[in-house]
Enzyme design. Structure first.
Site, PDB file in Angstrom:
ATOM      1  N   ARG A 100      59.337 -17.993  54.396  1.00  0.00           N
ATOM      2  CA  ARG A 100      59.746 -18.029  52.996  1.00  0.00           C
ATOM      3  C   ARG A 100      60.410 -16.715  52.618  1.00  0.00           C
ATOM      4  NH1 ARG A 100      58.429 -16.859  47.822  1.00  0.00           N
ATOM      5  NH2 ARG A 100      58.445 -18.531  46.275  1.00  0.00           N
ATOM      6  N   LYS A 150      74.645 -30.684  40.774  1.00  0.00           N
ATOM      7  CA  LYS A 150      73.618 -31.734  40.849  1.00  0.00           C
ATOM      8  C   LYS A 150      72.497 -31.295  41.789  1.00  0.00           C
ATOM      9  CE  LYS A 150      73.324 -36.773  41.124  1.00  0.00           C
ATOM     10  NZ  LYS A 150      72.549 -36.984  39.906  1.00  0.00           N
ATOM     11  N   GLU A 182      72.973 -34.189  26.963  1.00  0.00           N
ATOM     12  CA  GLU A 182      73.015 -35.443  27.726  1.00  0.00           C
ATOM     13  C   GLU A 182      71.614 -36.037  27.769  1.00  0.00           C
ATOM     14  OE1 GLU A 182      74.200 -34.577  31.809  1.00  0.00           O
ATOM     15  OE2 GLU A 182      73.157 -32.659  31.720  1.00  0.00           O
TER      16      GLU A 182
END
Ligand code: PMP
Length: 286
Positions: A100, A150, A182
């Protein structure tokens, strides 16, 4: 059991595995696309592929496949899972560097993770919800500033759907500075007279593939389209409202918070646009 695609292999869903060090899992460091399937064919595949490339580019990620390979995988999954109506999900993350670290891994040594899976949705096009319309609530938009990408960072949209459910509604519209950005997983529109109003494209919203198609069809049908901000107060006073997405196509909205629109049933514009969208999309499907 479904067949899914993971990093070059077609596998039964319970045999598909991704590392615990995958950056999608650790950091939501990934992007996705959702393409609908009607009559066993993909709707607007090319536009989804173009947006995918853009999302990857904006995040300094490499495209793991050429477009024709991507299309072939989509088609193979539709065939193997016998999907007549449904959805194909594609997820690409920055991969699993084996530990990580906030710093992006070297793309030469860490390949992206590519996952595709289908969802079978018989009745996707002939939806009961489209006949009755949806109720939405308004919630503050607290998402990050790059909603045009996205990403798989879907926690707030997920919380928004839960807030809607708790309030007895179907979905939520997000509000920033008094204006609707939205829906949690769709683009939002209001109709006043003969005019369709929807927020203009910017980093504030996802550039919906269905939005682009629907606005094109609306203009071709001589409907008036205004791409500008609209406030939640303006929405309360609208004649009609609707949302668009690859999974819902065009879906009428009949109530926003306590404001019932028109007679509380889908009006004239949204059902007509749904009809045109489905008809034209089926024709152009590949
Ligand atoms: N906005 C958001 C926030 C979304 O998640 C989606 C659906 N993924 C959309 C708009 C609609 O985009 P599309 O028409 O490409 O599905």
């Amino acid at each position: 059991m479904r067949t899914v695609y993971v990093n070059g292999e077609y596998l039964p869903e319970d045999a598909a595995k991704v590392s615990i060090f995958d950056r999608g899992f650790l950091m939501a460091d990934g992007v996705y696309e959702v393409t609908s399937v009607l009559d066993g064919k993909l709707i607007d595949f090319d536009a989804h592929a173009v947006r995918l490339d853009r999302s990857l580019r904006e995040l300094d990620m490499r495209a793991p496949m050429q477009r024709d390979e991507l299309l072939a995988v989509h088609r193979e999954l539709v065939a193997r899972n016998d999907i007549a109506e449904g959805l194909v999900y594609l997820q690409i993350t920055r991969g699993a560097p084996g530990d990580r670290d906030f710093v992006f891994p070297d793309p030469e040594t860490t390949a992206p993770t590519v996952v595709l899976f289908t969802q079978n949705k018989p009745g996707l096009a002939d939806s009961a919800a489209a006949r009755t319309g949806m109720k939405v609530i308004s919630i503050p938009d607290v998402r990050w500033g790059r909603r045009d990408i996205k990403t798989v960072q879907l926690l707030y949209p997920s919380m928004g759907k839960m807030m809607a459910r708790k309030a007895g509604a179907d979905d939520a519209w997000m509000i920033e500075d008094g204006f609707v950005t939205e829906g949690t997983s769709n683009n939002a529109y209001i109709v006043k007279g003969n005019k369709i109003v929807t927020r203009a494209l910017s980093n504030d919203i996802l550039h919906g593939i269905t939005r682009a198609a629907v606005l094109r069809f609306a203009r071709e049908a001589q409907m008036e389209v205004e791409e500008r901000n609209f406030s939640i107060d303006e929405a309360y006073g609208a004649d009609e409202a609707f949302v668009t997405s690859a999974s819902a196509f065009v879906m009428p909205v009949v109530q926003i918070d306590d404001a019932v629109l028109g007679d509380g049933r889908p009006g004239r514009v949204a059902p007509r646009l749904r009809e045109i969208y489905l008809e034209e999309s089926r024709k152009a499907a590949i």
